[in-house]
Enzyme design. Structure first.
Site, mmCIF file in Angstrom:
data_model
loop_
_atom_site.group_PDB
_atom_site.id
_atom_site.type_symbol
_atom_site.label_atom_id
_atom_site.label_comp_id
_atom_site.label_asym_id
_atom_site.label_seq_id
_atom_site.Cartn_x
_atom_site.Cartn_y
_atom_site.Cartn_z
ATOM 1 N N ASN A 1 5.064 -2.379 -7.866
ATOM 2 C CA ASN A 1 5.434 -1.297 -6.956
ATOM 3 C C ASN A 1 6.902 -1.480 -6.549
ATOM 4 O O ASN A 1 7.261 -2.506 -5.961
ATOM 5 C CB ASN A 1 4.501 -1.353 -5.736
ATOM 6 C CG ASN A 1 4.762 -0.239 -4.765
ATOM 7 O OD1 ASN A 1 5.904 0.052 -4.453
ATOM 8 N ND2 ASN A 1 3.710 0.383 -4.261
ATOM 9 N N HIS B 1 9.908 -0.859 -2.346
ATOM 10 C CA HIS B 1 10.786 -1.566 -1.403
ATOM 11 C C HIS B 1 12.184 -1.837 -1.959
ATOM 12 O O HIS B 1 13.073 -2.232 -1.209
ATOM 13 C CB HIS B 1 10.093 -2.814 -0.871
ATOM 14 C CG HIS B 1 8.896 -2.418 -0.061
ATOM 15 N ND1 HIS B 1 8.999 -1.555 1.023
ATOM 16 C CD2 HIS B 1 7.584 -2.668 -0.207
ATOM 17 C CE1 HIS B 1 7.786 -1.331 1.503
ATOM 18 N NE2 HIS B 1 6.911 -1.987 0.777
ATOM 19 N N HIS C 1 5.243 5.089 -4.603
ATOM 20 C CA HIS C 1 4.532 5.923 -3.632
ATOM 21 C C HIS C 1 5.498 6.947 -3.055
ATOM 22 O O HIS C 1 6.431 6.589 -2.333
ATOM 23 C CB HIS C 1 3.990 5.001 -2.518
ATOM 24 C CG HIS C 1 3.157 5.698 -1.491
ATOM 25 N ND1 HIS C 1 2.544 5.017 -0.481
ATOM 26 C CD2 HIS C 1 2.824 7.005 -1.323
ATOM 27 C CE1 HIS C 1 1.866 5.876 0.290
ATOM 28 N NE2 HIS C 1 2.033 7.082 -0.196
ATOM 29 N N ARG D 1 5.962 9.129 -0.412
ATOM 30 C CA ARG D 1 5.361 9.413 0.900
ATOM 31 C C ARG D 1 5.825 10.763 1.415
ATOM 32 O O ARG D 1 6.923 11.228 1.098
ATOM 33 C CB ARG D 1 5.752 8.325 1.911
ATOM 34 C CG ARG D 1 5.127 6.971 1.638
ATOM 35 C CD ARG D 1 5.426 6.015 2.779
ATOM 36 N NE ARG D 1 4.727 6.401 3.981
ATOM 37 C CZ ARG D 1 3.624 5.792 4.429
ATOM 38 N NH1 ARG D 1 3.119 4.756 3.805
ATOM 39 N NH2 ARG D 1 3.040 6.233 5.521
ATOM 40 N N ARG E 1 10.245 8.006 3.138
ATOM 41 C CA ARG E 1 10.970 6.894 3.774
ATOM 42 C C ARG E 1 11.572 5.929 2.757
ATOM 43 O O ARG E 1 12.504 5.220 3.070
ATOM 44 C CB ARG E 1 10.069 6.140 4.746
ATOM 45 C CG ARG E 1 8.974 5.351 4.098
ATOM 46 C CD ARG E 1 8.236 4.499 5.094
ATOM 47 N NE ARG E 1 7.473 5.278 6.043
ATOM 48 C CZ ARG E 1 6.407 4.801 6.697
ATOM 49 N NH1 ARG E 1 6.032 3.560 6.517
ATOM 50 N NH2 ARG E 1 5.732 5.553 7.531
ATOM 51 N N GLU F 1 1.527 6.806 -6.599
ATOM 52 C CA GLU F 1 0.657 6.810 -5.418
ATOM 53 C C GLU F 1 0.985 8.050 -4.600
ATOM 54 O O GLU F 1 2.163 8.335 -4.352
ATOM 55 C CB GLU F 1 0.914 5.574 -4.561
ATOM 56 C CG GLU F 1 0.440 4.294 -5.194
ATOM 57 C CD GLU F 1 0.734 3.101 -4.301
ATOM 58 O OE1 GLU F 1 1.270 3.275 -3.181
ATOM 59 O OE2 GLU F 1 0.456 1.993 -4.726
ATOM 60 N N THR G 1 0.449 1.459 4.078
ATOM 61 C CA THR G 1 -0.891 2.026 3.968
ATOM 62 C C THR G 1 -1.893 1.079 4.608
ATOM 63 O O THR G 1 -2.060 -0.041 4.156
ATOM 64 C CB THR G 1 -1.239 2.251 2.477
ATOM 65 O OG1 THR G 1 -0.111 2.830 1.840
ATOM 66 C CG2 THR G 1 -2.432 3.163 2.335
ATOM 67 N N GLU H 1 -9.037 1.523 -6.687
ATOM 68 C CA GLU H 1 -8.191 0.380 -6.365
ATOM 69 C C GLU H 1 -8.715 -0.197 -5.052
ATOM 70 O O GLU H 1 -8.724 0.489 -4.020
ATOM 71 C CB GLU H 1 -6.720 0.786 -6.211
ATOM 72 C CG GLU H 1 -5.856 -0.432 -5.866
ATOM 73 C CD GLU H 1 -4.364 -0.118 -5.765
ATOM 74 O OE1 GLU H 1 -3.904 0.890 -6.338
ATOM 75 O OE2 GLU H 1 -3.671 -0.901 -5.091
ATOM 76 N N HIS I 1 -2.492 -4.747 -2.450
ATOM 77 C CA HIS I 1 -1.987 -4.706 -1.078
ATOM 78 C C HIS I 1 -1.916 -6.118 -0.501
ATOM 79 O O HIS I 1 -2.921 -6.786 -0.366
ATOM 80 C CB HIS I 1 -2.819 -3.833 -0.143
ATOM 81 C CG HIS I 1 -1.990 -3.362 1.018
ATOM 82 N ND1 HIS I 1 -1.326 -2.170 1.018
ATOM 83 C CD2 HIS I 1 -1.666 -3.958 2.174
ATOM 84 C CE1 HIS I 1 -0.657 -2.032 2.132
ATOM 85 N NE2 HIS I 1 -0.834 -3.115 2.856
HETATM 86 N N1 PXP Z 1 -1.606 -0.482 -3.732
HETATM 87 C C1 PXP Z 1 -1.476 0.558 -2.876
HETATM 88 C C2 PXP Z 1 -2.413 1.711 -3.023
HETATM 89 C C3 PXP Z 1 -0.473 0.570 -1.898
HETATM 90 O O1 PXP Z 1 -0.363 1.623 -1.066
HETATM 91 C C4 PXP Z 1 0.426 -0.524 -1.834
HETATM 92 C C5 PXP Z 1 1.512 -0.527 -0.819
HETATM 93 O O2 PXP Z 1 2.386 0.497 -1.051
HETATM 94 C C6 PXP Z 1 0.273 -1.558 -2.768
HETATM 95 C C7 PXP Z 1 -0.768 -1.532 -3.678
HETATM 96 C C8 PXP Z 1 1.212 -2.707 -2.822
HETATM 97 O O3 PXP Z 1 1.146 -3.456 -1.651
HETATM 98 P P1 PXP Z 1 2.217 -4.594 -1.403
HETATM 99 O O4 PXP Z 1 3.552 -3.936 -1.322
HETATM 100 O O5 PXP Z 1 1.760 -5.210 -0.124
HETATM 101 O O6 PXP Z 1 2.135 -5.537 -2.576
#
Ligand code: PXP
Length: 245
Positions: free
Chosen positions: A11, A14, A47, A49, A53, A74, A107, A157, A194
């Protein structure tokens, strides 16, 4: 021993968070996605959003054409975001429907699959008609798994947040194991994510039914110290070691 190599989807939200801190162009999440792929990522997750953001519409458009592995988008099942997804060319390989609240930092819980089943079923069907594989981000709960199947999802998931926040809580891990088995029994593909990091990924990577992990924050954080390529390799090695044991 857990069979089959588990996929690692990274992901890149960030990376965009850092860019948005200055509203500039660097660091570019699409360039980061390329580096993740070079380091062995099996897919890229982003994602979009509603509050934009971190990831922006233009990022998603560029990811759709430039990701060489597969894109997992996402999104909240809202008309505006579903319309953005529908316009993407090529369509993303996968969409993961997530709950979204503007005031949350990230999330927080899984999708409430019992609320508005007709709306969810319609969103899933629309994405599938466009050729997109659909996954639902849910809490590790067997009933939620079965409902996801009934709604027409291809995959679930499992939210690993409780496990990540309370790694010593055996029930958190047991719930993930039960939900993963329920997913397999229902004929669904099982993903998880997550809050996973090199320090806590092993127990989740070892659950045989889980075929894909989505990991973001820990890898981008680690990249600040060792670089993105090395951070991806570290996670890959941690997953492979857990799968071999
Ligand atoms: N899976 C989903 C559905 C999420 O919303 C997120 C966070 O955006 C993640 C995985 C990844 O989480 P993390 O950034 O804590 O690894």
């Amino acid at each position: 021993m857990a069979a089959r190599r588990q996929r690692l989807y990274i992901n890149v939200d960030h990376v965009a968070t850092l860019r948005q801190a200055r509203r500039g162009t660097e660091p570019d999440p699409v360039a980061a996605a390329r580096m993740c792929e070079d380091a062995g990522a099996d897919g890229i997750t982003a994602h979009l959003r509603e509050d934009r953001r971190h990831i922006q519409d233009d990022d998603v458009r560029r990811l759709a054409t430039q990701v060489r592995t597969v894109l997992n988008l996402e999104l909240a099942a809202t008309p505006e975001i579903l319309a953005v997804a529908a316009r993407l060319r090529p369509p993303p390989f996968q969409a993961t429907l997530v709950p979204e609240r503007r005031e949350e930092i990230t999330t927080e819980g899984g999708l409430d699959v019992a609320r508005d089943p007709d709306g969810l079923r319609e969103a899933i069907a629309g994405l599938k008609r466009a050729g997109v594989r659909v996954s639902l981000f849910i809490d590790p709960d067997q009933d939620a798994v079965r409902r996801s199947r009934a709604l027409g999802a291809d995959a679930v998931e499992l939210h690993t947040g409780r496990y990540a926040n309370h790694p010593g809580d055996p029930e958190a891990l047991a719930a993930l194991r039960r939900a993963a088995a329920a997913g397999r029994d229902a004929g669904l593909a099982v993903h998880a994510g997550h809050g996973l990091s090199v320090a806590n990924v092993a127990a989740v990577a070892a659950i045989p039914e889980i075929e894909e992990l989505n990991i973001g924050h820990a890898i981008v954080s680690r990249a600040v110290f060792v670089g993105l390529f090395a951070a991806v390799r570290e996670m890959r090695a941690a997953m492979d070691a857990a799968r071999r044991e």
